[in-house]
Design an enzyme around this catalytic site. Structure first.
Site, PDB file in Angstrom:
ATOM      1  N   ASP A 202       0.867  -1.173   0.000  1.00 43.20           N
ATOM      2  CA  ASP A 202       0.000   0.000   0.000  1.00 43.20           C
ATOM      3  C   ASP A 202       0.909   1.230   0.000  1.00 43.20           C
ATOM      4  O   ASP A 202       2.088   1.125   0.345  1.00 43.20           O
ATOM      5  CB  ASP A 202      -0.881  -0.032   1.250  1.00 43.20           C
ATOM      6  CG  ASP A 202      -1.755   1.206   1.370  1.00 43.20           C
ATOM      7  OD1 ASP A 202      -2.386   1.575   0.372  1.00 43.20           O
ATOM      8  OD2 ASP A 202      -1.777   1.797   2.457  1.00 43.20           O
TER       9      ASP A 202
ATOM     10  N   ASP B  80      -1.669  -0.751   6.224  1.00 38.92           N
ATOM     11  CA  ASP B  80      -1.834  -0.207   7.581  1.00 38.92           C
ATOM     12  C   ASP B  80      -3.243   0.273   7.893  1.00 38.92           C
ATOM     13  O   ASP B  80      -3.557   0.543   9.048  1.00 38.92           O
ATOM     14  CB  ASP B  80      -0.874   0.972   7.797  1.00 38.92           C
ATOM     15  CG  ASP B  80      -1.365   2.246   7.116  1.00 38.92           C
ATOM     16  OD1 ASP B  80      -1.823   2.156   5.963  1.00 38.92           O
ATOM     17  OD2 ASP B  80      -1.284   3.317   7.741  1.00 38.92           O
TER      18      ASP B  80
ATOM     19  N   ASP C  80      -7.168  -1.687   4.046  1.00 38.82           N
ATOM     20  CA  ASP C  80      -6.252  -2.762   3.669  1.00 38.82           C
ATOM     21  C   ASP C  80      -6.616  -4.094   4.304  1.00 38.82           C
ATOM     22  O   ASP C  80      -6.068  -5.136   3.923  1.00 38.82           O
ATOM     23  CB  ASP C  80      -4.811  -2.400   4.074  1.00 38.82           C
ATOM     24  CG  ASP C  80      -4.292  -1.161   3.365  1.00 38.82           C
ATOM     25  OD1 ASP C  80      -4.569  -1.030   2.151  1.00 38.82           O
ATOM     26  OD2 ASP C  80      -3.628  -0.338   3.997  1.00 38.82           O
TER      27      ASP C  80
END
Length: 563
Positions: A241, A434, A438
């Site tokens: 990410d 995080d 996600d």
């Protein structure tokens, strides 16, 4: 080995039986010491917290054992001391080092009402804290429990090791029967039984898993089970990410470009006045910069916000506009030609119909991210960036970090679909993220890795938690996982090879019972000690700090963390 000892005694080889017994006992002791050392490395994490604390009870301060604390107790922590509980500051002012808990690299200011965590170090003033969570219920305690659960869990490779060890025993007994039927030589038959050993597999495999989990914990990565360590060692694709993983997740001003005749301070002050009532992250970045420079932000008399465009504020007789180019066009502000912003977002500021300048704001890339991605590629691991950010920003970040595979403007369900497709292709995928968005992808990946500063949802959905938010730590943990698999397979191949060779030599009468016993125990110890190489090194005790607390080295980073 019991069969071998009894058989050796039955044919009068009493010295051989005694030697086998001695070697087996020595091997058991050494195995116990190495396994105990691995478990002690995990138990040592608990010693990070103080054993005695100062508590205010009935108006007086008393020193009590940490086990006697209760929720609601008010605890006094002197400068240099470690915090024993999670709680809230009721009085005092200080700064605490929470790097081991939350990954925050800078000391955090604590005043009345501030939340504190067990395991943090009080740096300056005295604090009085009301305990809300104690012992195993603290953030620190949950990390310890996660490591202990991982240590008790069994990876698939351990179950395979147990089965293989059983097969080796049956094979050795079968070979012994065959040797007796062919040669009628009892010494050769007993030597076949003695030389075959499966302990290098049966004992070495869980020891390697234990060592890998313990070493990873020291690096700052909490692995929630042996199965995840094993899977991590097979990962060939890492999906990342952007926000909060490759970047800090907090926008910062990168450049200030006032027009001719306007100072940078004047431009920033005008923007801060308009943004003071805004909740937008870009506005907070501007306010943070102005306050950091020590200037006062003036409150506007009028504030208006148009979503997707910008802000209109009035200060005295002046009208201040802050927003994007479309907002300036709506208000008739003449703008210079567009320029390449890279990963930055442009904030335009105007006053009374005149352009004051532009402020470029971007999320700061983590300094270790580029090194981590280079290290992953050097390991032959495919890296992919999946982000919900726009294409321009995602491409700029990927270019700076050297990422070749990028997909942007993805919703959480889009990320999940990409992960599912990769897994369906047969890739072993690690997802690093995080945020709440996600969590589905972390659960879908072969192994999910959550940043320590991420949301509780992300951490619960993950298989591994990085305590210090350091991607370099993730790379090091991958190396540990690969090394663990390598050592386990070394033990597998070595044990099988030595057993087959030893059985063949013993069957042909080339190995006596005594030499067979020596080969058995020597190979067993070799493979156990091979696994023991993964165990964390013993901690070095350092001199006490000013607060009477011993300072720990970087190897103890994993002794704390927010789960």
């Amino acid at each position: 080995m019991t069969i071998a000892i009894v058989a050796a005694a039955a044919i009068g080889e009493f010295f051989t039986a005694l030697v086998i017994t001695l070697f087996v006992l020595i091997a058991e002791v050494l195995e116990g010491l190495t396994v105990g050392r691995g478990r002690k490395a995990i138990r040592d994490l608990l010693e990070f917290l103080p054993r005695e604390v100062s508590v205010r009870r009935t108006g007086a301060i008393k020193t009590v054992a940490a086990e006697e604390l209760s929720v609601g107790d008010v605890i006094l922590v002197s400068p240099g001391g470690r915090l024993p509980v999670d709680g809230v500051v009721v009085s005092g002012h200080s700064f605490t080092d929470e790097s081991r808990i939350t990954g925050e690299s800078m000391p955090v200011e604590k005043t009345e009402g501030s939340r504190v965590y067990a395991g943090a170090i009080n740096q300056s003033g005295a604090l009085e804290i009301r305990a809300e969570r104690i012992g195993r219920d603290t953030s620190y305690g949950r990390i310890i429990e996660a490591v202990e659960r991982a240590e008790r869990s069994r990876a698939p490779v351990q179950r395979m090791a147990d089965r293989l060890a059983g097969y080796l025993v049956y094979f050795a007994l079968g070979a012994a029967v065959l040797t007796w039927l062919i040669t009628r030589d009892m010494r050769a038959t007993i030597s076949v039984i003695i030389v075959a050993g499966a302990c290098g597999i049966a004992a070495g495999t869980p020891l390697a898993i234990l060592g890998g989990i313990g070493r990873s914990a020291r690096l700052g990565a909490i692995i929630k089970g042996g199965v995840h360590l094993e899977t991590l060692g097979k990962v060939d694709t890492v999906v990342l990410d952007k926000t909060g993983t490759l970047t800090y997740g907090r926008p910062e001003i990168q450049s200030v470009s006032p027009v001719e005749g306007v100072s940078a301070e004047e431009l920033l002050d005008a923007a801060a006045t308009a943004e003071i009532r805004s909740e937008h992250p870009l506005g907070k970045a501007i306010l943070s910069r102005v306050k950091a420079e020590g200037r006062e932000v003036r409150e506007p008399e009028h504030f208006g916000y148009t979503p997707g465009r910008g802000i209109s504020a009035r200060l005295g007789d002046a009208t201040i506009l802050v927003g994007n180019r479309a907002w300036m066009a709506d208000n008739g502000i003449h703008m210079p030609p567009t320029r390449d912003l890279g990963a930055c977002t442009e904030v335009v500021v105007a006053r009374d119909g005149q352009l004051l300048g532009t402020i470029d704001i971007a999320d700061t890339i983590r300094p270790e991210a580029k090194r981590a991605i280079s290290a992953l590629e050097a390991m032959g691991v495919r890296t992919v960036l999946l982000t919900g950010d726009n294409h321009q920003v995602a491409t700029a970040v990927a270019t700076e970090l050297g990422l070749k595979n990028v997909e942007a403007e993805l919703l959480p369900e889009d990320k999940l679909a990409r992960l599912a497709d990769m897994v369906k292709k047969g890739w072993t995928v690690a997802m690093v993220g995080d945020g709440v968005n996600d969590a589905p992808a972390l659960a879908e990946a072969s192994v999910g890795v959550a940043m320590g500063s991420g949301t509780d949802v992300a951490q619960e959905s993950s298989d591994i938690v990085l305590l210090g938010n350091d991607l370099a730590c993730f790379v090091d943990t991958m190396k540990v996982a690969r090394r663990t698999r390598s050592i386990i397979w070394q033990n597998f191949v070595g044990t099988i090879g030595i057993d087959l060779l030893g059985i063949a030599l013993a069957a042909f009468g080339l190995l006596g019972p005594l030499l067979a016993a020596f080969i058995h125990v020597a190979s067993e110890l070799t493979f156990i000690l091979n696994s023991a190489r993964l165990l964390p090194q013993a901690r070095r005790k350092s001199l006490p700090s000013a607060g009477g607390v011993s300072a720990e080295g970087p190897a103890d980073v994993a002794a704390a963390g927010r789960h």
